[in-house]
Design a protein around this motif. Structure first.
Motif, short mmCIF file in Angstrom:
data_model
loop_
_atom_site.label_atom_id
_atom_site.label_comp_id
_atom_site.label_asym_id
_atom_site.label_seq_id
_atom_site.Cartn_x
_atom_site.Cartn_y
_atom_site.Cartn_z
N HIS A 277 0.76 -1.24 -0.05
CA HIS A 277 0.00 0.04 0.13
C HIS A 277 0.88 1.24 -0.14
CE1 HIS A 277 -3.05 3.01 1.10
NE2 HIS A 277 -4.06 1.88 0.74
N PRO A 278 0.43 2.28 -0.78
CA PRO A 278 1.43 3.49 -0.91
C PRO A 278 1.62 4.15 0.30
CG PRO A 278 -0.51 3.70 -2.26
CD PRO A 278 -0.60 2.33 -1.59
N GLN A 279 0.57 3.97 1.15
CA GLN A 279 0.36 4.78 2.47
C GLN A 279 1.24 4.24 3.63
OE1 GLN A 279 -0.51 7.76 2.11
NE2 GLN A 279 -2.57 8.17 2.91
#
Length: 397
Positions: A277-279
């Motif tokens: 996940h990019p977060q």
């Protein structure tokens, strides 16, 4: 040897003359004797029987037998009032003023306080090391060392310690190896087979598994270590487990293997999802290939556990604010400092469980304000993933 599912249901049962199916609950503090001579013989140790529930209780004894049977290599088990009661009692039993303890730096907050403040006040010298670094262990352990202590995996950073290698270093100087197994369900790591002398558990966590009662356990590799060293301290200082709590935990053990397996499978899947996940900047789950000590985890752990640690990616907002915003956006997962529950729980260790170790202590183990600890419960994996992804989408970058 029976499988864990069978042990969790059948081990330690001692039925009364009523032949009950569910284990009996003995809510008594004391016991009676037919004669004064019988009481004298009991206290002399001439006969084996219960004399006072601070010393032993039938319900607690059933739990102890079951816990011992669930931990391969354990010779004896004594239950305690809490996991921290087990940690402190185990360390205090094998250490004396003037002794030297070597401890891994990455510890649960209260464990760190015991090693940093409480034991030194009793005259015990403590040296902290990076538990992942065998060279640091080798340099720190000396002829004066009487015990080594570590969590593996550690709470919450998931640092692993090579139990066998550290045990070899400790045993070479006659030191006891004390392992806190509280972050991993019972049975997912066979520490005695790897060289541990004492293993402590927090039965408050997955052993109970439903957030109902508190309890702990100390297990030893030999009967002598328990009888001669640990039990006298417990008998005379009183950190004993209440019979009702023992009964509840014993019933929890009946489903431990099933619950732990289901939670671990779900955690494994969720860890892989969070990792991409990019977060999220990083994920720590021992059986995920991204874990820096993945090979060690594969060798000494039968599963990856039920807890995932991860850090939110760099934020335009302050890290703690972003972490709080993420937690507050969750709709299914509860905010709690506990773990090992049937319900999924999330914690911000820097402001709760590890607040007491201070900013320098947290920095030393890599615990930033962006780190979160997720205890995966029995909800459907997809529902948990949806909740996490929804909250991450609401997190300000």
């Amino acid at each position: 040897m029976p499988h864990p599912e069978t042990v969790g249901v059948r081990a330690g049962i001692a039925r009364t003359e009523f032949f009950e199916t569910s284990e009996a609950l003995f809510l008594n503090s004391g016991y009676t004797y037919a004669t004064a001579e019988d009481a004298e013989r009991a206290f002399n140790g001439d006969v084996e029987r219960f004399v006072y529930s601070r010393y032993g209780n039938p319900t607690v004894a059933m739990l102890e037998d079951r816990l011992r049977a669930l931990q391969p290599g354990a010779a004896a088990c004594t239950a305690t009032a809490s996991g921290m009661g087990a940690v402190y009692t185990a360390l205090r039993a094998v250490l004396r003023p003037g002794d030297h303890l070597v401890a891994a730096r990455s510890l649960f907050g209260s464990c760190y306080v015991i090693c940093e403040e409480i034991l030194p006040a009793w005259g015990v010298e403590v040296t902290f090391v990076d538990g992942r670094d065998l060279d640091e262990w080798a340099d720190a352990i000396t002829s004066r060392t009487r015990a080594v202590f570590f969590e593996t995996p550690s709470n919450p950073m998931q640092h692993l310690v090579d139990v066998g290698a550290v045990a070899a270093l400790a045993h070479a100087v006659g030191a006891h190896v004390v392992v806190d197994h509280g972050f991993l369900p019972i049975g997912m790591q066979h520490c005695f087979d790897l060289g541990a002398d004492i293993v402590v558990h927090s039965a408050t966590k997955t052993a109970d598994g439903q957030g109902r009662v508190m309890g702990g356990a100390i297990l030893t590799a030999t009967d002598a270590l328990m009888v001669d060293t640990i039990q006298p301290l417990i008998k005379h200082t009183g950190p004993t487990l209440a019979p009702f709590n023992a009964w509840v935990i014993g019933k929890g053990l009946e489903t431990l293997a099933l619950r732990s397996r289901a939670c671990a499978q779900s955690a494994h899947t969720i860890a892989a999802t969070l990792r991409t996940h990019p977060q999220v900047s990083w994920v720590r789950y021992p059986h995920d290939p991204s874990h820096p000590q993945y090979d060690l985890a594969q060798r000494q752990m039968t599963a990856g556990g039920t807890v995932i640690t991860f850090e939110l990616a760099s934020q335009t907002t302050e890290a703690k604010t972003a972490a709080f915003g993420f937690m507050n956006a969750l709709q299914l997962i509860d905010i709690s400092n506990n773990f090992g529950d049937a319900k999924s729980l999330i914690a911000h260790p820097a402001t709760t469980t590890h607040r007491a170790i201070g900013a320098d202590g947290r920095a030393a183990i890599g615990l930033t304000d962006g780190v979160l600890r997720l205890s995966v419960g029995l909800e459907h994996t997809h529902d948990l993933t949806d909740d996490l992804e929804r909250a991450l989408a609401n997190t300000t970058r």
